[in-house]
Design a protein around this motif. Structure first.
Motif, PDB file in Angstrom:
ATOM      1  N   GLU A 138       0.830  -1.207   0.000  1.00 32.52           N
ATOM      2  CA  GLU A 138       0.000   0.000   0.000  1.00 32.52           C
ATOM      3  C   GLU A 138       0.863   1.256   0.000  1.00 32.52           C
ATOM      4  OE1 GLU A 138      -3.673   1.978   2.567  1.00 32.52           O
ATOM      5  OE2 GLU A 138      -2.807   0.067   3.200  1.00 32.52           O
ATOM      6  N   ASN A 139       1.960   1.236   0.765  1.00 32.59           N
ATOM      7  CA  ASN A 139       2.765   2.451   0.939  1.00 32.59           C
ATOM      8  C   ASN A 139       4.002   2.505   0.056  1.00 32.59           C
ATOM      9  OD1 ASN A 139       1.138   3.484   3.138  1.00 32.59           O
ATOM     10  ND2 ASN A 139       1.986   1.836   4.369  1.00 32.59           N
ATOM     11  N   GLN A 140       4.483   1.342  -0.351  1.00 32.70           N
ATOM     12  CA  GLN A 140       5.695   1.284  -1.168  1.00 32.70           C
ATOM     13  C   GLN A 140       5.519   0.246  -2.276  1.00 32.70           C
ATOM     14  OE1 GLN A 140       8.649   2.795  -1.360  1.00 32.70           O
ATOM     15  NE2 GLN A 140       8.335   4.261   0.274  1.00 32.70           N
ATOM     16  N   SER A 141       4.437   0.373  -3.036  1.00 29.29           N
ATOM     17  CA  SER A 141       4.137  -0.646  -4.047  1.00 29.29           C
ATOM     18  C   SER A 141       5.241  -0.749  -5.089  1.00 29.29           C
ATOM     19  CB  SER A 141       2.799  -0.353  -4.730  1.00 29.29           C
ATOM     20  OG  SER A 141       2.829   0.899  -5.393  1.00 29.29           O
ATOM     21  N   GLY A 142       5.828   0.396  -5.485  1.00 33.39           N
ATOM     22  CA  GLY A 142       6.899   0.359  -6.472  1.00 33.39           C
ATOM     23  C   GLY A 142       8.075  -0.457  -5.991  1.00 33.39           C
ATOM     24  N   ALA A 143       8.501  -0.195  -4.751  1.00 33.71           N
ATOM     25  CA  ALA A 143       9.647  -0.919  -4.191  1.00 33.71           C
ATOM     26  C   ALA A 143       9.346  -2.409  -4.062  1.00 33.71           C
ATOM     27  CB  ALA A 143      10.021  -0.338  -2.828  1.00 33.71           C
ATOM     28  N   MET A 144       8.140  -2.753  -3.598  1.00 29.05           N
ATOM     29  CA  MET A 144       7.791  -4.159  -3.410  1.00 29.05           C
ATOM     30  C   MET A 144       7.709  -4.902  -4.740  1.00 29.05           C
ATOM     31  SD  MET A 144       7.721  -4.694  -0.214  1.00 29.05           S
ATOM     32  CE  MET A 144       6.874  -6.254   0.020  1.00 29.05           C
ATOM     33  N   LEU A 145       7.131  -4.259  -5.754  1.00 29.47           N
ATOM     34  CA  LEU A 145       7.009  -4.913  -7.052  1.00 29.47           C
ATOM     35  C   LEU A 145       8.368  -5.040  -7.735  1.00 29.47           C
ATOM     36  CD1 LEU A 145       3.663  -3.345  -8.318  1.00 29.47           C
ATOM     37  CD2 LEU A 145       4.026  -5.609  -7.327  1.00 29.47           C
ATOM     38  N   CYS A 146       9.270  -4.100  -7.450  1.00 27.38           N
ATOM     39  CA  CYS A 146      10.648  -4.236  -7.945  1.00 27.38           C
ATOM     40  C   CYS A 146      11.303  -5.474  -7.337  1.00 27.38           C
ATOM     41  CB  CYS A 146      11.476  -2.991  -7.590  1.00 27.38           C
ATOM     42  SG  CYS A 146      11.264  -1.595  -8.716  1.00 27.38           S
ATOM     43  N   LEU A 147      11.139  -5.648  -6.036  1.00 32.15           N
ATOM     44  CA  LEU A 147      11.712  -6.816  -5.359  1.00 32.15           C
ATOM     45  C   LEU A 147      11.141  -8.115  -5.917  1.00 32.15           C
ATOM     46  CD1 LEU A 147      11.644  -5.499  -1.686  1.00 32.15           C
ATOM     47  CD2 LEU A 147      13.692  -5.939  -3.056  1.00 32.15           C
ATOM     48  N   ALA A 148       9.852  -8.086  -6.247  1.00 37.57           N
ATOM     49  CA  ALA A 148       9.198  -9.281  -6.774  1.00 37.57           C
ATOM     50  C   ALA A 148       9.738  -9.675  -8.143  1.00 37.57           C
ATOM     51  CB  ALA A 148       7.686  -9.062  -6.858  1.00 37.57           C
ATOM     52  N   LYS A 149      10.323  -8.710  -8.859  1.00 34.32           N
ATOM     53  CA  LYS A 149      10.860  -8.998 -10.183  1.00 34.32           C
ATOM     54  C   LYS A 149      12.255  -9.611 -10.135  1.00 34.32           C
ATOM     55  CE  LYS A 149       9.636  -8.117 -13.786  1.00 34.32           C
ATOM     56  NZ  LYS A 149       8.986  -8.971 -14.790  1.00 34.32           N
ATOM     57  N   ILE A 150      12.914  -9.550  -8.973  1.00 33.54           N
ATOM     58  CA  ILE A 150      14.266 -10.091  -8.853  1.00 33.54           C
ATOM     59  C   ILE A 150      14.171 -11.598  -8.648  1.00 33.54           C
ATOM     60  CG2 ILE A 150      16.391 -10.048  -7.516  1.00 33.54           C
ATOM     61  CD1 ILE A 150      15.653  -7.161  -6.720  1.00 33.54           C
ATOM     62  N   ARG A 151      14.699 -12.348  -9.578  1.00 36.41           N
ATOM     63  CA  ARG A 151      14.514 -13.802  -9.555  1.00 36.41           C
ATOM     64  C   ARG A 151      15.837 -14.552  -9.495  1.00 36.41           C
ATOM     65  NH1 ARG A 151       9.026 -15.609 -10.441  1.00 36.41           N
ATOM     66  NH2 ARG A 151       7.864 -13.781 -11.092  1.00 36.41           N
ATOM     67  N   ALA A 152      15.857 -15.595  -8.701  1.00 30.50           N
ATOM     68  CA  ALA A 152      16.940 -16.576  -8.771  1.00 30.50           C
ATOM     69  C   ALA A 152      16.390 -17.714  -9.628  1.00 30.50           C
ATOM     70  CB  ALA A 152      17.308 -17.075  -7.385  1.00 30.50           C
ATOM     71  N   LYS A 153      17.000 -17.927 -10.787  1.00 31.49           N
ATOM     72  CA  LYS A 153      16.424 -18.854 -11.767  1.00 31.49           C
ATOM     73  C   LYS A 153      16.257 -20.269 -11.230  1.00 31.49           C
ATOM     74  CE  LYS A 153      18.308 -16.235 -15.658  1.00 31.49           C
ATOM     75  NZ  LYS A 153      19.253 -16.250 -16.803  1.00 31.49           N
ATOM     76  N   ASP A 154      17.085 -20.631 -10.234  1.00 26.11           N
ATOM     77  CA  ASP A 154      17.014 -21.995  -9.707  1.00 26.11           C
ATOM     78  C   ASP A 154      16.066 -22.120  -8.518  1.00 26.11           C
ATOM     79  OD1 ASP A 154      18.604 -20.458  -8.084  1.00 26.11           O
ATOM     80  OD2 ASP A 154      20.026 -22.058  -7.618  1.00 26.11           O
ATOM     81  N   LYS A 155      15.341 -21.031  -8.213  1.00 31.38           N
ATOM     82  CA  LYS A 155      14.395 -21.070  -7.092  1.00 31.38           C
ATOM     83  C   LYS A 155      12.997 -20.666  -7.563  1.00 31.38           C
ATOM     84  CE  LYS A 155      17.886 -20.126  -3.561  1.00 31.38           C
ATOM     85  NZ  LYS A 155      18.332 -19.199  -2.495  1.00 31.38           N
ATOM     86  N   TYR A 156      12.653 -21.103  -8.759  1.00 33.91           N
ATOM     87  CA  TYR A 156      11.403 -20.670  -9.381  1.00 33.91           C
ATOM     88  C   TYR A 156      10.181 -20.990  -8.528  1.00 33.91           C
ATOM     89  CZ  TYR A 156       7.342 -20.624 -12.407  1.00 33.91           C
ATOM     90  OH  TYR A 156       6.085 -20.402 -12.914  1.00 33.91           O
ATOM     91  N   LEU A 157      10.096 -22.207  -8.000  1.00 35.44           N
ATOM     92  CA  LEU A 157       8.887 -22.640  -7.305  1.00 35.44           C
ATOM     93  C   LEU A 157       8.515 -21.696  -6.171  1.00 35.44           C
ATOM     94  CD1 LEU A 157       6.584 -24.545  -6.635  1.00 35.44           C
ATOM     95  CD2 LEU A 157       8.218 -26.030  -5.437  1.00 35.44           C
ATOM     96  N   MET A 158       9.455 -21.422  -5.281  1.00 36.25           N
ATOM     97  CA  MET A 158       9.132 -20.595  -4.111  1.00 36.25           C
ATOM     98  C   MET A 158       8.959 -19.120  -4.485  1.00 36.25           C
ATOM     99  SD  MET A 158      11.201 -22.465  -1.027  1.00 36.25           S
ATOM    100  CE  MET A 158      12.565 -22.966  -2.047  1.00 36.25           C
ATOM    101  N   GLU A 159       9.806 -18.621  -5.379  1.00 34.36           N
ATOM    102  CA  GLU A 159       9.693 -17.215  -5.745  1.00 34.36           C
ATOM    103  C   GLU A 159       8.431 -16.961  -6.558  1.00 34.36           C
ATOM    104  OE1 GLU A 159      13.396 -15.858  -7.360  1.00 34.36           O
ATOM    105  OE2 GLU A 159      14.310 -15.834  -5.371  1.00 34.36           O
ATOM    106  N   HIS A 160       8.061 -17.917  -7.400  1.00 26.42           N
ATOM    107  CA  HIS A 160       6.802 -17.810  -8.138  1.00 26.42           C
ATOM    108  C   HIS A 160       5.627 -17.751  -7.173  1.00 26.42           C
ATOM    109  CE1 HIS A 160       3.550 -18.672 -10.942  1.00 26.42           C
ATOM    110  NE2 HIS A 160       3.274 -19.789 -10.285  1.00 26.42           N
ATOM    111  N   SER A 161       5.649 -18.603  -6.166  1.00 25.45           N
ATOM    112  CA  SER A 161       4.541 -18.650  -5.208  1.00 25.45           C
ATOM    113  C   SER A 161       4.420 -17.345  -4.421  1.00 25.45           C
ATOM    114  CB  SER A 161       4.727 -19.830  -4.248  1.00 25.45           C
ATOM    115  OG  SER A 161       4.673 -21.053  -4.941  1.00 25.45           O
ATOM    116  N   LEU A 162       5.543 -16.807  -3.951  1.00 23.96           N
ATOM    117  CA  LEU A 162       5.514 -15.554  -3.210  1.00 23.96           C
ATOM    118  C   LEU A 162       5.038 -14.409  -4.101  1.00 23.96           C
ATOM    119  CD1 LEU A 162       6.035 -13.739  -0.791  1.00 23.96           C
ATOM    120  CD2 LEU A 162       8.468 -13.743  -1.367  1.00 23.96           C
ATOM    121  N   ASN A 163       5.514 -14.378  -5.343  1.00 20.22           N
ATOM    122  CA  ASN A 163       5.115 -13.306  -6.246  1.00 20.22           C
ATOM    123  C   ASN A 163       3.649 -13.392  -6.624  1.00 20.22           C
ATOM    124  OD1 ASN A 163       7.738 -12.476  -6.110  1.00 20.22           O
ATOM    125  ND2 ASN A 163       8.339 -13.305  -8.085  1.00 20.22           N
ATOM    126  N   VAL A 164       3.145 -14.602  -6.806  1.00 17.26           N
ATOM    127  CA  VAL A 164       1.711 -14.769  -7.077  1.00 17.26           C
ATOM    128  C   VAL A 164       0.907 -14.225  -5.899  1.00 17.26           C
ATOM    129  CG1 VAL A 164      -0.153 -16.483  -7.267  1.00 17.26           C
ATOM    130  CG2 VAL A 164       1.874 -16.668  -8.723  1.00 17.26           C
TER     131      VAL A 164
END
Length: 397
Positions: A138-164
């Motif tokens: 709500e207060n820092q949507s830009g910063a949070m969505l930027c963080l959500a775009k940072i991916r470790a390619k070998d950790k797709y399952l967990m990062e995909h779930s958190l981003n969803v």
């Protein structure tokens, strides 16, 4: 008589003063429950909040009463002070958002490991993490969505779930759903693919197309997710529904239960959209994610068969023409990564300039608001891999 316009400002706990009207706790460590509304009347209240782990609060400036030599606060002094507070709190909030995001990732890793070993999970830490993430969205949507775009390619399952989960909560907020529902959406997203812990790695991480037999096994992850979560305490109906139905389709050709039409709730329809969007845009070990604009075209092609038309349109509007994390090419031949949307002028977001196509060189990173640069205009979204650019470091700053 009209009431004064609400003026909510977010400040660090060290900047909290007598007379300020606190409306909510934005960032807090520890488990202590803190009352979230009221005017600060004595210094001891601030000390108490600090002891309870409060770091950042939201203050209603219009309901705050400041003491000075006159009966009314001096406008120039308040404006000057507030600009300093806002600048300070902005950086503080970004750091708090990053910490919350990383804590949520660690917590999710722990939950996946526990469930894989057949151990029960305590849902309360996830609830607290979800509440913090929602406040930051709500207060820092830009910063949070930027963080959500940072991916470790070998950790797709967990990062995909958190981003969803984060995108579902963000989408829910844009639809005016209350925070309690946003929390259920976020937690449901974080756990929606938990059943994949029972999917063989050679199928889960296969780079090529699955065979028919392999696809049958892959689809069973939804049933596994349902059964795993059904056995846990504290799992809500919305969370279970997201895990169980996110691969169902409007036309009844989804799985596992071939639900269709009115059998699909709005939460299921939202999860269907968000899960597909994040999968399309995510980098994996064996493939690069596509730009958000290309993912939007695929989503739109599924309207009426797989996806709800109204919700697709609202999701695209929520994310923006150029979502946070999109690499865009300007007509000046410079490249920039979108770090904050402009809701009033969606074609003119705030970007970080990072590359000059004309000279084929990285440039000094510069933050610019395109709404204030009449000579700069976006030509379109481009793929970072076409220019050999990794966006992670620009999104993390």
């Amino acid at each position: 008589m009209t009431s004064p316009k609400t003026d909510i400002r977010t400040i660090e706990i060290d900047a909290l003063k007598k007379g300020m009207y606190v409306v909510s706790i934005t960032s807090q460590s520890g488990k202590t429950s803190v009352a979230q509304s009221g005017r600060i009347t004595q210094a001891e209240q601030v000390k108490l909040l600090k002891r309870k782990g409060v770091k950042v609060v939201s203050v209603d400036w219009s309901r705050s009463v400041f003491e000075d030599d006159s009966s009314q606060p001096k406008t120039t002094e308040i404006n000057s002070a507030s600009s300093k507070v806002k600048k300070l709190s902005g950086e503080s909030e970004k750091l708090a958002a990053k910490k919350l995001f990383n804590e949520a990732k660690s917590l999710q890793t722990k939950f996946f490991r526990q469930l894989q070993q057949g151990e029960p999970i305590d849902i309360e830490p996830m609830e607290r993490a979800a509440e913090g993430l929602i406040d930051s969205l709500e207060n820092q949507s830009g910063a949070m969505l930027c963080l959500a775009k940072i991916r470790a390619k070998d950790k797709y399952l967990m990062e995909h779930s958190l981003n969803v989960g984060m995108l579902l909560a963000y989408f829910g907020r844009s639809l005016d759903m209350n925070k309690a529902v946003q929390k259920q959406l976020l937690m449901g997203g974080m756990l929606h693919d938990i059943g994949k812990i029972n999917t063989p790695d050679e199928i889960l991480h296969k780079p090529g197309k699955l065979t028919d037999d392999e696809f049958v096994i892959m689809r069973e992850h939804v049933v596994h997710s349902h059964n795993i979560l059904k056995a846990q305490e504290g799992i809500s109906k919305i969370m279970l529904e997201i895990a169980s139905n996110h691969h169902e389709r409007l036309d009844g050709l989804g799985y596992p239960n071939k639900l269709k039409g009115e059998q699909l709730s709005s939460y299921t329809r939202m999860a269907n959209i968000v899960d597909c969007y994040d999968a399309l845009t995510a980098d994996r070990v064996y493939k690069s994610g596509m730009p958000p604009t290309a993912a939007f075209r695929i989503l739109l092609s599924g309207v009426g068969t797989q996806f709800d038309k109204v919700l697709i349109e609202k999701f695209i509007r929520c994310m923006g023409v150029y979502p946070v994390g999109t690499l865009v090419k300007l007509k000046s031949k410079k490249l920039g990564v979108v770090v904050e949307r402009n809701e009033l002028k969606p074609l003119q977001p705030i970007i970080k300039l990072v590359f000059n196509v004309a000279t084929n060189t990285h440039t000094e990173v510069k933050l610019i608001d395109l709404s204030k640069y009449s000579h700069e205009e976006i030509e379109g979204a481009v793929s970072p891999r076409d220019y050999g650019i990794s966006l992670d470091r620009f999104l993390a700053e």
